[in-house]
Scaffold this motif. Structure first.
Motif, PDB file in Angstrom:
ATOM      1  N   LEU A   1      47.669 -21.757 -16.725  1.00 10.24           N
ATOM      2  CA  LEU A   1      48.415 -22.962 -16.373  1.00 10.24           C
ATOM      3  C   LEU A   1      49.314 -22.768 -15.164  1.00 10.24           C
ATOM      4  O   LEU A   1      49.362 -23.616 -14.270  1.00 10.24           O
ATOM      5  N   TRP A   2      50.049 -21.648 -15.094  1.00 10.43           N
ATOM      6  CA  TRP A   2      51.113 -21.505 -14.106  1.00 10.43           C
ATOM      7  C   TRP A   2      50.672 -21.194 -12.681  1.00 10.43           C
ATOM      8  O   TRP A   2      51.305 -21.667 -11.732  1.00 10.43           O
TER       9      TRP A   2
ATOM     10  N   ILE B   1      48.732 -28.253 -27.959  1.00  7.65           N
ATOM     11  CA  ILE B   1      49.477 -27.203 -27.259  1.00  7.65           C
ATOM     12  C   ILE B   1      48.838 -25.842 -27.496  1.00  7.65           C
ATOM     13  O   ILE B   1      48.821 -24.973 -26.613  1.00  7.65           O
TER      14      ILE B   1
ATOM     15  N   TRP C   1      48.279 -20.442 -21.198  1.00  4.09           N
ATOM     16  CA  TRP C   1      49.474 -20.378 -20.369  1.00  4.09           C
ATOM     17  C   TRP C   1      49.276 -19.524 -19.124  1.00  4.09           C
ATOM     18  O   TRP C   1      49.825 -19.809 -18.064  1.00  4.09           O
TER      19      TRP C   1
ATOM     20  N   THR D   1      42.531 -30.592 -22.211  1.00  3.53           N
ATOM     21  CA  THR D   1      43.905 -30.188 -22.487  1.00  3.53           C
ATOM     22  C   THR D   1      44.578 -29.602 -21.244  1.00  3.53           C
ATOM     23  O   THR D   1      45.713 -29.955 -20.908  1.00  3.53           O
ATOM     24  N   MET D   2      43.858 -28.728 -20.540  1.00  4.64           N
ATOM     25  CA  MET D   2      44.408 -28.137 -19.325  1.00  4.64           C
ATOM     26  C   MET D   2      44.582 -29.204 -18.242  1.00  4.64           C
ATOM     27  O   MET D   2      45.576 -29.186 -17.507  1.00  4.64           O
TER      28      MET D   2
ATOM     29  N   VAL E   1      50.418 -33.826 -16.207  1.00  7.24           N
ATOM     30  CA  VAL E   1      51.805 -34.087 -16.602  1.00  7.24           C
ATOM     31  C   VAL E   1      52.773 -33.344 -15.683  1.00  7.24           C
ATOM     32  O   VAL E   1      53.804 -33.888 -15.267  1.00  7.24           O
ATOM     33  N   SER E   2      52.434 -32.114 -15.343  1.00  4.51           N
ATOM     34  CA  SER E   2      53.329 -31.319 -14.491  1.00  4.51           C
ATOM     35  C   SER E   2      53.486 -31.947 -13.107  1.00  4.51           C
ATOM     36  O   SER E   2      54.606 -32.051 -12.596  1.00  4.51           O
TER      37      SER E   2
ATOM     38  N   TRP F   1      45.261 -32.337 -18.717  1.00  2.00           N
ATOM     39  CA  TRP F   1      46.451 -33.098 -19.084  1.00  2.00           C
ATOM     40  C   TRP F   1      47.724 -32.322 -18.736  1.00  2.00           C
ATOM     41  O   TRP F   1      48.708 -32.894 -18.256  1.00  2.00           O
ATOM     42  N   ALA F   2      47.719 -31.031 -18.990  1.00  2.00           N
ATOM     43  CA  ALA F   2      48.910 -30.213 -18.722  1.00  2.00           C
ATOM     44  C   ALA F   2      49.246 -30.218 -17.243  1.00  2.00           C
ATOM     45  O   ALA F   2      50.411 -30.398 -16.851  1.00  2.00           O
ATOM     46  N   TRP F   3      48.234 -30.038 -16.395  1.00  2.00           N
ATOM     47  CA  TRP F   3      48.472 -30.051 -14.950  1.00  2.00           C
ATOM     48  C   TRP F   3      48.840 -31.447 -14.470  1.00  2.00           C
ATOM     49  O   TRP F   3      49.673 -31.602 -13.574  1.00  2.00           O
TER      50      TRP F   3
ATOM     51  N   LEU G   1      46.306 -24.706 -24.978  1.00  2.00           N
ATOM     52  CA  LEU G   1      46.715 -24.374 -23.619  1.00  2.00           C
ATOM     53  C   LEU G   1      46.586 -22.885 -23.349  1.00  2.00           C
ATOM     54  O   LEU G   1      46.929 -22.052 -24.195  1.00  2.00           O
TER      55      LEU G   1
END
Length: 224
Positions: free
Chosen positions: A10-11, A2, A7, A198-199, A205-206, A201-203, A5
């Motif tokens: 990410l958004w 985490i 942030w 990592t990024m 998962v979202s 994976w974050a996208w 990430l």
């Protein structure tokens, strides 16, 4: 993980993907409902050919769709020059290009779902409404559409989900400009290519969570 990430990075793709999916699904739904109703109530020569044309984006590779849109909306085309004059900027490589790509790929799903829904409506009910003095719009608004409401909800959610996951055509005509045209699918592609696991994976998962919620809502509406 985490802690790795970013942030601020990410958004924007998530926000843009939701904006593109929302706008494209609304436009595709309006077109899909109108054309599906017309096609389900009319019989004419060449209807099968026209229906096949409507469904073609469903089976064509996204890169082919992207290339055709690139030719149609580019600066060398009449449509492209007109839209550039209208909006005072090229449509290609803007977020509007991503919206157009999503409309094209989402339309067949919405059209087919709504046509099945309209075909399931009992014609005698519509004729009863006409015999009571209702015009064509009133029959559609108060009889046909409510009876096909389940199909309408399903069609919209499927169109939204399809627009949310659009990648190939979007990449070709909108590009991958961070904060401007970068959607979740294109962001994942670039993140994997540049080693930002990592990024990615974050996208991933979202978009899985958003898609799961949409499909769950669809299945829930169908089962009730």
């Amino acid at each position: 993980m985490i802690a790795e990430l970013h942030w601020g990075e990410l958004w924007p793709p998530i926000r843009l993907s939701l904006q593109v999916a929302l706008l494209s699904s609304v436009v595709a739904a309006l077109l899909g409902v109108a054309i599906a109703w017309w096609m389900s109530r009319k019989s004419f020569k060449g209807k099968l050919l026209l229906e096949t044309l409507f469904m073609l984006p469903l089976v064509l590779p996204p890169t082919v769709i992207g290339f055709l849109l690139l030719v149609m909306l580019g600066r060398k085309s009449i449509v492209g020059r007109f839209m550039e004059w209208l909006f005072h900027a090229p449509v290609i490589f803007s977020w509007w290009a991503a919206v157009i790509a999503s409309i094209v790929v989402a339309f067949p799903l919405i059209y087919q779902t709504m046509k099945v829904g309209f075909d399931s409506v009992d014609i005698s009910v519509e004729e009863a409404g006409r015999s009571d003095g209702a015009n064509a719009w009133q029959v559609f608004r108060f009889i046909t559409l409510p009876l096909a409401a389940r199909s309408l909800i399903t069609a919209y959610i499927l169109g939204f989900a399809r627009g949310l996951g659009e990648f190939g055509a979007t990449l070709m005509i909108a590009g991958n400009i961070p904060g401007v045209t970068q959607t979740i699918p294109t962001a994942i592609y670039v993140a994997v290519d540049s080693g930002k696991t990592t990024m990615a994976w974050a996208w991933t998962v979202s978009i899985i969570l958003i898609s799961f919620l949409l499909l769950f809502m669809t299945r829930r509406r169908v089962s009730t």
